[in-house]
Motif scaffolding. Structure first.
Motif, PDB file in Angstrom:
ATOM      1  N   LEU A  92       1.106  -1.466   0.135  1.00 50.06           N
ATOM      2  CA  LEU A  92      -0.179   0.067  -0.249  1.00 50.06           C
ATOM      3  C   LEU A  92       0.417   0.815   0.268  1.00 50.06           C
ATOM      4  N   TRP A  93       1.647   1.073   0.148  1.00 53.56           N
ATOM      5  CA  TRP A  93       2.815   2.690  -0.034  1.00 53.56           C
ATOM      6  C   TRP A  93       4.463   2.483  -0.893  1.00 53.56           C
ATOM      7  N   PHE A  94       4.735   1.416  -0.463  1.00 57.66           N
ATOM      8  CA  PHE A  94       6.187   1.441  -1.599  1.00 57.66           C
ATOM      9  C   PHE A  94       5.490   1.027  -2.574  1.00 57.66           C
ATOM     10  N   GLU A  95       4.901   0.071  -3.202  1.00 58.18           N
ATOM     11  CA  GLU A  95       4.259  -0.411  -4.467  1.00 58.18           C
ATOM     12  C   GLU A  95       3.549   0.755  -5.330  1.00 58.18           C
ATOM     13  N   ALA A 154      -9.637   1.187   9.096  1.00 60.44           N
ATOM     14  CA  ALA A 154      -8.675   1.184  10.338  1.00 60.44           C
ATOM     15  C   ALA A 154      -7.015   1.447   9.971  1.00 60.44           C
ATOM     16  N   MET A 155      -6.755   0.996   9.117  1.00 62.34           N
ATOM     17  CA  MET A 155      -5.528   0.615   8.594  1.00 62.34           C
ATOM     18  C   MET A 155      -4.881   2.324   8.412  1.00 62.34           C
ATOM     19  N   ASN A 156      -5.661   3.044   7.413  1.00 62.37           N
ATOM     20  CA  ASN A 156      -5.632   4.085   7.017  1.00 62.37           C
ATOM     21  C   ASN A 156      -5.295   5.150   8.150  1.00 62.37           C
ATOM     22  N   GLU A 157      -6.203   4.906   9.088  1.00 64.82           N
ATOM     23  CA  GLU A 157      -6.431   5.901  10.553  1.00 64.82           C
ATOM     24  C   GLU A 157      -4.954   5.118  10.999  1.00 64.82           C
ATOM     25  N   ASP A 158      -4.594   4.092  11.397  1.00 64.02           N
ATOM     26  CA  ASP A 158      -3.464   3.745  12.104  1.00 64.02           C
ATOM     27  C   ASP A 158      -2.514   3.926  11.919  1.00 64.02           C
ATOM     28  N   TYR A 159      -2.184   3.657  10.533  1.00 62.74           N
ATOM     29  CA  TYR A 159      -0.767   3.465   9.903  1.00 62.74           C
ATOM     30  C   TYR A 159      -0.245   4.240   8.598  1.00 62.74           C
ATOM     31  N   PHE A 160      -1.317   4.063   7.525  1.00 59.17           N
ATOM     32  CA  PHE A 160      -0.415   4.319   6.425  1.00 59.17           C
ATOM     33  C   PHE A 160      -1.661   5.859   6.234  1.00 59.17           C
ATOM     34  N   MET A 161      -2.621   6.190   7.095  1.00 61.54           N
ATOM     35  CA  MET A 161      -2.396   7.898   7.579  1.00 61.54           C
ATOM     36  C   MET A 161      -0.892   8.319   7.739  1.00 61.54           C
ATOM     37  N   THR A 162      -0.197   7.402   8.805  1.00 58.19           N
ATOM     38  CA  THR A 162       1.047   8.155   9.223  1.00 58.19           C
ATOM     39  C   THR A 162       1.908   8.094   8.774  1.00 58.19           C
ATOM     40  N   MET A 163       2.399   6.766   7.655  1.00 59.66           N
ATOM     41  CA  MET A 163       3.128   6.865   6.131  1.00 59.66           C
ATOM     42  C   MET A 163       3.156   8.002   5.800  1.00 59.66           C
ATOM     43  N   ILE A 275      -4.631   4.972  -7.084  1.00 54.05           N
ATOM     44  CA  ILE A 275      -4.262   3.358  -7.422  1.00 54.05           C
ATOM     45  C   ILE A 275      -3.757   2.967  -5.640  1.00 54.05           C
ATOM     46  N   ILE A 276      -3.967   4.126  -4.950  1.00 62.79           N
ATOM     47  CA  ILE A 276      -3.994   3.915  -3.397  1.00 62.79           C
ATOM     48  C   ILE A 276      -5.630   2.734  -2.927  1.00 62.79           C
ATOM     49  N   ASP A 277      -6.423   3.996  -3.998  1.00 60.36           N
ATOM     50  CA  ASP A 277      -8.010   3.209  -3.298  1.00 60.36           C
ATOM     51  C   ASP A 277      -8.144   1.663  -4.319  1.00 60.36           C
ATOM     52  N   ARG A 278      -7.579   1.658  -5.230  1.00 61.22           N
ATOM     53  CA  ARG A 278      -7.607  -0.097  -5.856  1.00 61.22           C
ATOM     54  C   ARG A 278      -6.566  -0.690  -4.845  1.00 61.22           C
ATOM     55  N   ARG A 279      -5.677  -0.319  -4.521  1.00 62.72           N
ATOM     56  CA  ARG A 279      -4.406  -1.662  -3.811  1.00 62.72           C
ATOM     57  C   ARG A 279      -5.992  -1.918  -2.349  1.00 62.72           C
ATOM     58  N   SER A 280      -6.061  -0.562  -1.357  1.00 56.52           N
ATOM     59  CA  SER A 280      -7.550  -0.615  -0.491  1.00 56.52           C
ATOM     60  C   SER A 280      -8.461  -2.008  -0.542  1.00 56.52           C
ATOM     61  N   GLU A 281      -8.253  -1.540  -1.974  1.00 56.50           N
ATOM     62  CA  GLU A 281      -9.750  -2.679  -2.514  1.00 56.50           C
ATOM     63  C   GLU A 281      -9.064  -4.183  -2.528  1.00 56.50           C
ATOM     64  N   GLU A 282      -7.443  -4.571  -2.865  1.00 61.02           N
ATOM     65  CA  GLU A 282      -7.119  -5.432  -3.339  1.00 61.02           C
ATOM     66  C   GLU A 282      -6.581  -6.315  -2.345  1.00 61.02           C
ATOM     67  N   ILE A 283      -6.091  -5.471  -1.580  1.00 65.43           N
ATOM     68  CA  ILE A 283      -5.747  -6.252  -0.219  1.00 65.43           C
ATOM     69  C   ILE A 283      -6.475  -6.403   0.713  1.00 65.43           C
ATOM     70  N   GLN A 284      -7.468  -6.989   0.584  1.00 64.00           N
ATOM     71  CA  GLN A 284      -8.577  -7.288   1.628  1.00 64.00           C
ATOM     72  C   GLN A 284      -9.069  -8.544   1.131  1.00 64.00           C
TER      73      GLN A 284
END
Length: 292
Positions: A92-95, A154-163, A275-284
């Motif tokens: 969700l970040w590097f790629e 929750a991932m965005n709020e707790d981690y990826f917002m920070t990243m 891209i992030i929106d698409r990957r956020s769906e895919e990662i689930q």
């Protein structure tokens, strides 16, 4: 007299025992064995292949006190959670940045260390730290033991917002953002009092979060991270709370941020958000417990 006798006995003992205690008879093995090294496990090998070799990034998940803030009571991230965190950060970040800017961009600007901890870092004022960057070289993510890859919000709020927030700081340290940004909410920043204000209260001043109201550098980093991670519903709430004047300021801040990213780093923020929106769906649908 007693002292002289003791000295003489000590001297005789040393002379008499010299041959038995000579250097030739000493055990050549030190009691401090510095040759012991942790054998690399499955995750270590995967991290080398997916972080170290392509990006020159050290993903550190083992507890290391020199990398941690000793002012807090911290615990290491669970091994299985570390696997999932490592995969999630890469996906969700590097790629995501690889897709929009190329791997050379990510390799050049990514922090040289990602340090993950299992616990949160609580402050005495009731707030807690989600993560932080140090000199553009290291990003620390906390609370890793609560990662839930199936809950993207929750991932965005707790981690990826920070990243994305901390990565924005790294980019700003490389090329400074336009100084006119600092004037848009001038007079409404509160470096020490931001924690006592809510997101709703600060929106009319043109802030997307309460923390954005701490100072301009944090403001633009929050705008960057919010633009990439907030849902349409979250933006609708901000617009409603901000009112016409506050929303106009926020839109101007977003325009400055997007232009800065395009001109300074050739990063199209609209494309990156897609891209992030698409990957956020895919990662689930991915099994992050497996290391491909």
């Amino acid at each position: 007299m007693k002292t002289n006798t003791l000295f003489l006995l000590t001297l005789l003992f040393c002379i008499g025992g010299f041959s038995a205690c000579s250097e030739e008879d000493l055990n050549p093995n030190s009691i401090f064995d510095d040759t012991i090294a942790n054998e690399k496990n499955e995750l270590d090998i995967w991290l080398d292949e997916n972080y170290l070799y392509p990006y020159n990034v050290d993903f550190k998940y083992r507890m290391d006190d020199v990398e941690s803030d000793l002012n807090y009571n911290l615990i290491p991230i669970d091994y299985e959670m570390a696997k999932q965190m490592a995969r999630a950060v890469k996906y969700l970040w590097f790629e995501a940045y690889d897709e929009v800017g190329g791997i050379d961009f990510t390799r050049q600007y990514a922090p040289k260390m990602i340090h993950v901890l299992g616990s949160w870092q609580y402050n005495s004022n009731g707030t807690f730290i989600l993560g932080y960057a140090e000199g553009g070289l290291k990003v620390t993510l906390v609370g890793g033991n609560w990662l839930n890859p199936k809950d993207v919000d929750a991932m965005n709020e707790d981690y990826f917002m920070t990243m994305h927030h901390e990565f924005a700081h790294i980019l700003h340290q490389t090329i400074d953002y336009p100084v006119e940004y600092n004037t848009l909410s001038e007079g409404h920043y509160s470096p020490s009092g931001w924690a006592n204000r809510t997101d709703t209260e600060v929106a009319p001043f043109g802030f997307v979060t309460a923390y954005a109201g701490s100072e301009p550098g944090e403001d633009i980093a929050e705008v960057t991270a919010s633009y990439l991670t907030f849902s349409d519903e979250q933006w609708a709430t901000i617009q409603r709370n901000a009112g016409e004047e506050g929303w106009a300021i926020i839109q101007e801040k977003i325009d400055i941020m997007k232009t800065y990213m395009q001109k300074s780093f050739n990063i199209d923020m609209d494309h990156l958000r897609e891209i992030i929106d698409r990957r956020s769906e895919e990662i689930q649908d991915l099994d992050l417990t497996e290391l491909p």
